[in-house]
Design a protein around this motif. Structure first.
Motif, PDB file in Angstrom:
ATOM      1  N   LEU A  70      -9.489  -9.268   2.251  1.00  0.00           N
ATOM      2  CA  LEU A  70      -9.442 -10.601   1.648  1.00  0.00           C
ATOM      3  C   LEU A  70     -10.771 -11.297   1.935  1.00  0.00           C
ATOM      4  CD1 LEU A  70      -7.101 -12.162   0.179  1.00  0.00           C
ATOM      5  CD2 LEU A  70      -6.770 -13.394   2.338  1.00  0.00           C
ATOM      6  N   GLU A  71     -11.120 -12.266   1.117  1.00  0.00           N
ATOM      7  CA  GLU A  71     -12.414 -12.937   1.313  1.00  0.00           C
ATOM      8  C   GLU A  71     -12.441 -13.843   2.532  1.00  0.00           C
ATOM      9  OE1 GLU A  71     -13.243 -15.346  -2.074  1.00  0.00           O
ATOM     10  OE2 GLU A  71     -11.690 -16.807  -1.650  1.00  0.00           O
ATOM     11  N   ARG A  72     -11.277 -14.083   3.155  1.00  0.00           N
ATOM     12  CA  ARG A  72     -11.202 -14.919   4.349  1.00  0.00           C
ATOM     13  C   ARG A  72     -10.029 -14.443   5.187  1.00  0.00           C
ATOM     14  NH1 ARG A  72      -8.085 -20.470   3.446  1.00  0.00           N
ATOM     15  NH2 ARG A  72      -7.220 -19.679   5.395  1.00  0.00           N
ATOM     16  N   GLU A  73     -10.002 -14.848   6.434  1.00  0.00           N
ATOM     17  CA  GLU A  73      -8.856 -14.515   7.277  1.00  0.00           C
ATOM     18  C   GLU A  73      -7.611 -15.216   6.763  1.00  0.00           C
ATOM     19  OE1 GLU A  73      -9.328 -15.218  11.423  1.00  0.00           O
ATOM     20  OE2 GLU A  73     -10.740 -13.566  11.718  1.00  0.00           O
ATOM     21  N   ALA A  74      -6.477 -14.533   6.904  1.00  0.00           N
ATOM     22  CA  ALA A  74      -5.206 -15.104   6.477  1.00  0.00           C
ATOM     23  C   ALA A  74      -4.261 -15.180   7.663  1.00  0.00           C
ATOM     24  CB  ALA A  74      -4.586 -14.256   5.371  1.00  0.00           C
ATOM     25  N   TYR A  75      -3.332 -16.106   7.598  1.00  0.00           N
ATOM     26  CA  TYR A  75      -2.325 -16.230   8.655  1.00  0.00           C
ATOM     27  C   TYR A  75      -1.584 -14.910   8.837  1.00  0.00           C
ATOM     28  CZ  TYR A  75       2.037 -17.668  10.934  1.00  0.00           C
ATOM     29  OH  TYR A  75       3.117 -17.759  11.780  1.00  0.00           O
ATOM     30  N   LEU A  76      -1.277 -14.241   7.702  1.00  0.00           N
ATOM     31  CA  LEU A  76      -0.585 -12.955   7.767  1.00  0.00           C
ATOM     32  C   LEU A  76      -1.057 -12.071   6.623  1.00  0.00           C
ATOM     33  CD1 LEU A  76       1.658 -11.234   9.118  1.00  0.00           C
ATOM     34  CD2 LEU A  76       3.268 -12.232   7.506  1.00  0.00           C
ATOM     35  N   ARG A  77      -1.462 -10.840   6.960  1.00  0.00           N
ATOM     36  CA  ARG A  77      -1.852  -9.855   5.966  1.00  0.00           C
ATOM     37  C   ARG A  77      -0.865  -8.695   6.035  1.00  0.00           C
ATOM     38  NH1 ARG A  77      -5.786  -7.712   3.853  1.00  0.00           N
ATOM     39  NH2 ARG A  77      -3.928  -7.003   2.756  1.00  0.00           N
ATOM     40  N   GLN A  78      -0.505  -8.171   4.874  1.00  0.00           N
ATOM     41  CA  GLN A  78       0.397  -7.020   4.841  1.00  0.00           C
ATOM     42  C   GLN A  78       0.107  -6.156   3.616  1.00  0.00           C
ATOM     43  OE1 GLN A  78       4.417  -7.936   5.656  1.00  0.00           O
ATOM     44  NE2 GLN A  78       5.090  -5.811   5.683  1.00  0.00           N
ATOM     45  N   ASP A  79       0.059  -4.842   3.841  1.00  0.00           N
ATOM     46  CA  ASP A  79      -0.066  -3.853   2.773  1.00  0.00           C
ATOM     47  C   ASP A  79       1.091  -2.870   2.896  1.00  0.00           C
ATOM     48  OD1 ASP A  79      -2.447  -4.991   1.996  1.00  0.00           O
ATOM     49  OD2 ASP A  79      -3.722  -3.347   2.681  1.00  0.00           O
ATOM     50  N   ILE A  80       1.703  -2.526   1.754  1.00  0.00           N
ATOM     51  CA  ILE A  80       2.705  -1.470   1.752  1.00  0.00           C
ATOM     52  C   ILE A  80       2.390  -0.513   0.604  1.00  0.00           C
ATOM     53  CG2 ILE A  80       4.479  -2.946   2.738  1.00  0.00           C
ATOM     54  CD1 ILE A  80       5.840  -2.965  -0.027  1.00  0.00           C
ATOM     55  N   GLY A  81       2.798   0.739   0.767  1.00  0.00           N
ATOM     56  CA  GLY A  81       2.525   1.721  -0.275  1.00  0.00           C
ATOM     57  C   GLY A  81       3.588   2.796  -0.329  1.00  0.00           C
ATOM     58  N   PHE A  82       3.766   3.341  -1.535  1.00  0.00           N
ATOM     59  CA  PHE A  82       4.692   4.447  -1.765  1.00  0.00           C
ATOM     60  C   PHE A  82       3.926   5.614  -2.365  1.00  0.00           C
ATOM     61  CE2 PHE A  82       7.329   0.574  -2.425  1.00  0.00           C
ATOM     62  CZ  PHE A  82       8.238   0.754  -1.381  1.00  0.00           C
ATOM     63  N   LEU A  83       4.315   6.823  -1.959  1.00  0.00           N
ATOM     64  CA  LEU A  83       3.719   8.037  -2.513  1.00  0.00           C
ATOM     65  C   LEU A  83       4.834   8.908  -3.068  1.00  0.00           C
ATOM     66  CD1 LEU A  83       1.366  10.014  -2.983  1.00  0.00           C
ATOM     67  CD2 LEU A  83       1.731  10.863  -0.656  1.00  0.00           C
ATOM     68  N   TYR A  84       4.729   9.242  -4.347  1.00  0.00           N
ATOM     69  CA  TYR A  84       5.727  10.064  -5.026  1.00  0.00           C
ATOM     70  C   TYR A  84       5.135  11.422  -5.388  1.00  0.00           C
ATOM     71  CZ  TYR A  84       8.338   5.743  -5.368  1.00  0.00           C
ATOM     72  OH  TYR A  84       9.010   4.589  -5.047  1.00  0.00           O
ATOM     73  N   ALA A  85       5.942  12.462  -5.226  1.00  0.00           N
ATOM     74  CA  ALA A  85       5.560  13.818  -5.613  1.00  0.00           C
ATOM     75  C   ALA A  85       6.549  14.294  -6.660  1.00  0.00           C
ATOM     76  CB  ALA A  85       5.569  14.757  -4.407  1.00  0.00           C
ATOM     77  N   ASN A  86       6.069  14.508  -7.874  1.00  0.00           N
ATOM     78  CA  ASN A  86       6.927  14.924  -8.993  1.00  0.00           C
ATOM     79  C   ASN A  86       8.130  14.001  -9.157  1.00  0.00           C
ATOM     80  OD1 ASN A  86       5.140  17.026  -9.331  1.00  0.00           O
ATOM     81  ND2 ASN A  86       6.411  18.529  -8.260  1.00  0.00           N
ATOM     82  N   GLY A  87       7.886  12.700  -8.982  1.00  0.00           N
ATOM     83  CA  GLY A  87       8.916  11.709  -9.253  1.00  0.00           C
ATOM     84  C   GLY A  87       9.809  11.335  -8.089  1.00  0.00           C
ATOM     85  N   ARG A  88       9.620  11.965  -6.927  1.00  0.00           N
ATOM     86  CA  ARG A  88      10.456  11.646  -5.764  1.00  0.00           C
ATOM     87  C   ARG A  88       9.582  11.168  -4.602  1.00  0.00           C
ATOM     88  NH1 ARG A  88      15.783  12.492  -5.782  1.00  0.00           N
ATOM     89  NH2 ARG A  88      16.628  13.577  -7.597  1.00  0.00           N
ATOM     90  N   LEU A  89      10.134  10.203  -3.852  1.00  0.00           N
ATOM     91  CA  LEU A  89       9.361   9.581  -2.782  1.00  0.00           C
ATOM     92  C   LEU A  89       9.034  10.582  -1.680  1.00  0.00           C
ATOM     93  CD1 LEU A  89       8.159   6.890  -1.817  1.00  0.00           C
ATOM     94  CD2 LEU A  89      10.274   6.485  -0.558  1.00  0.00           C
ATOM     95  N   LYS A  90       7.757  10.796  -1.490  1.00  0.00           N
ATOM     96  CA  LYS A  90       7.265  11.735  -0.477  1.00  0.00           C
ATOM     97  C   LYS A  90       6.925  11.023   0.828  1.00  0.00           C
ATOM     98  CE  LYS A  90       5.690  15.855   0.736  1.00  0.00           C
ATOM     99  NZ  LYS A  90       6.586  17.027   0.854  1.00  0.00           N
ATOM    100  N   GLY A  91       6.498   9.777   0.728  1.00  0.00           N
ATOM    101  CA  GLY A  91       6.129   9.041   1.943  1.00  0.00           C
ATOM    102  C   GLY A  91       5.944   7.565   1.647  1.00  0.00           C
ATOM    103  N   LYS A  92       5.899   6.774   2.700  1.00  0.00           N
ATOM    104  CA  LYS A  92       5.658   5.339   2.586  1.00  0.00           C
ATOM    105  C   LYS A  92       4.786   4.904   3.753  1.00  0.00           C
ATOM    106  CE  LYS A  92       9.806   3.978   5.141  1.00  0.00           C
ATOM    107  NZ  LYS A  92      10.954   3.062   5.233  1.00  0.00           N
ATOM    108  N   MET A  93       4.011   3.861   3.535  1.00  0.00           N
ATOM    109  CA  MET A  93       3.184   3.284   4.593  1.00  0.00           C
ATOM    110  C   MET A  93       3.271   1.771   4.533  1.00  0.00           C
ATOM    111  SD  MET A  93      -0.393   5.290   5.310  1.00  0.00           S
ATOM    112  CE  MET A  93      -1.070   5.369   3.662  1.00  0.00           C
ATOM    113  N   GLY A  94       3.236   1.155   5.693  1.00  0.00           N
ATOM    114  CA  GLY A  94       3.223  -0.293   5.757  1.00  0.00           C
ATOM    115  C   GLY A  94       2.517  -0.765   7.021  1.00  0.00           C
ATOM    116  N   LYS A  95       1.751  -1.835   6.887  1.00  0.00           N
ATOM    117  CA  LYS A  95       1.044  -2.383   8.045  1.00  0.00           C
ATOM    118  C   LYS A  95       0.899  -3.886   7.858  1.00  0.00           C
ATOM    119  CE  LYS A  95      -3.082  -1.637  10.906  1.00  0.00           C
ATOM    120  NZ  LYS A  95      -4.315  -0.827  11.065  1.00  0.00           N
ATOM    121  N   TRP A  96       1.043  -4.630   8.953  1.00  0.00           N
ATOM    122  CA  TRP A  96       0.837  -6.063   8.885  1.00  0.00           C
ATOM    123  C   TRP A  96       0.103  -6.537  10.121  1.00  0.00           C
ATOM    124  CZ3 TRP A  96       3.220  -9.817  12.115  1.00  0.00           C
ATOM    125  CH2 TRP A  96       4.156  -9.306  13.026  1.00  0.00           C
ATOM    126  N   LYS A  97      -0.606  -7.650   9.967  1.00  0.00           N
ATOM    127  CA  LYS A  97      -1.398  -8.176  11.074  1.00  0.00           C
ATOM    128  C   LYS A  97      -1.671  -9.648  10.834  1.00  0.00           C
ATOM    129  CE  LYS A  97      -5.516  -7.032  13.806  1.00  0.00           C
ATOM    130  NZ  LYS A  97      -6.725  -6.154  13.879  1.00  0.00           N
TER     131      LYS A  97
END
Length: 291
Positions: A70-97
């Motif tokens: 982000l262009e500046r610090e934020a009170y709370l930052r969070q990213d989440i992601g999904f990874l699918y392999a041939n249409g089915r969920l293979k993994g997920k990631m999430g982080k907050w700070k």
């Protein structure tokens, strides 16, 4: 006098301790949509998939990275992601700070079958101002990769086919994946008696198409709110676990790509998916009227 002094000190200590305890309480891990702050933007946001050069006869590995600044610090930052392999969920990631502008995370994914890997991420910031107002900043990113792991050809990967062989592999994998997804989505739609003709249907992995343009029939402002609320719901009801009809909560791994159904009358949206054991799931969100 001594009694009053003791009482004052006791009250002061209790009050101070309570204040310090409250200040020290951790922020609850969550994604909550607030009005978008047009003055705060992401300098960058990315999702990357890369085949690793690890030669093993029975499996291959893929490096999966998510990051944003982000262009500046934020009170709370969070990213989440999904990874699918041939249409089915293979993994997920999430982080907050708290009190940061930048986030990054990485996973190594292992598989043995030829696959079309599709990764989609949501990058969010909660911004607090001194006047107690709270705003959001948000964006999405995505990547995809075809990985060919076959005894008849060397291990390879591509995003866009450049040879006849790669085109044939893409056609084969896409056909298999689409057939599986169409079957599961149809099962869920019929199970919940959803009328297809009343909705615009968007797979979660295609939401990136609306990162910089509005959803069909909506303004940019309306789309930002809809997407923010959608990802808030996905985080609470999909990323953290899927609640089944019997009340049990199961991990989303191996579930199918969620299908977003946007009501043409602009009243609500539905999200349908299917758990690992084949149970259809539906989430419903109202779309607030424009103000």
């Amino acid at each position: 006098m001594r009694k009053h002094l003791f009482l004052f000190i006791t009250i002061f200590v209790i009050a101070t301790s309570t204040f310090l305890l409250n200040r020290g309480q951790p922020v609850k891990e969550s994604i909550t949509f607030f009005p978008i702050d047009p003055n705060v933007v992401f300098l960058n946001a990315f999702t990357k998939l890369n085949l690793l050069d690890e030669k093993k006869p029975d499996q291959y590995s893929v490096d999966w990275k998510i990051g944003s600044t982000l262009e500046r610090e934020a009170y709370l930052r969070q990213d989440i992601g999904f990874l699918y392999a041939n249409g089915r969920l293979k993994g997920k990631m999430g982080k907050w700070k708290q009190n940061t502008a930048h986030l990054s995370q990485q996973q190594t994914i292992y598989d043995k079958d030829s696959s079309h890997l599709e990764a989609v991420s949501f990058h969010h910031a909660e911004i607090h101002y001194d006047n107690k107002q709270i705003f959001s900043a948000q964006t999405m990113s995505a990547d995809h990769l075809y990985v060919i792991h076959s005894s008849f050809s060397p291990l390879q990967s591509f995003r866009t086919p450049e040879t006849k062989e790669e085109t044939e592999w893409k056609t084969t994998i896409d056909k298999m994946t689409n057939q599986g997804l169409d079957s599961s989505w149809t099962n869920a739609i019929e199970n919940f008696s959803i009328r297809r003709d009343q909705y615009i249907m968007i797979p979660l992995t295609n939401l990136i198409d609306y990162n910089n343009r509005p959803l069909p029939g909506f303004t940019k402002h309306e789309s930002e709110r809809i997407l923010g609320n959608l990802w808030e719901g996905l985080y609470k009801n999909y990323f953290l676990g899927i609640k089944k009809r019997d009340g049990t909560v199961v991990e989303p791994e191996d579930s199918i790509v969620p299908l977003i159904l946007l009501a043409k009358n602009k009243s609500h949206l539905l999200t349908v998916t299917e758990t690992r054991d084949g149970e259809p799931i539906m989430l419903r969100q109202q779309i607030p009227r424009s103000r």
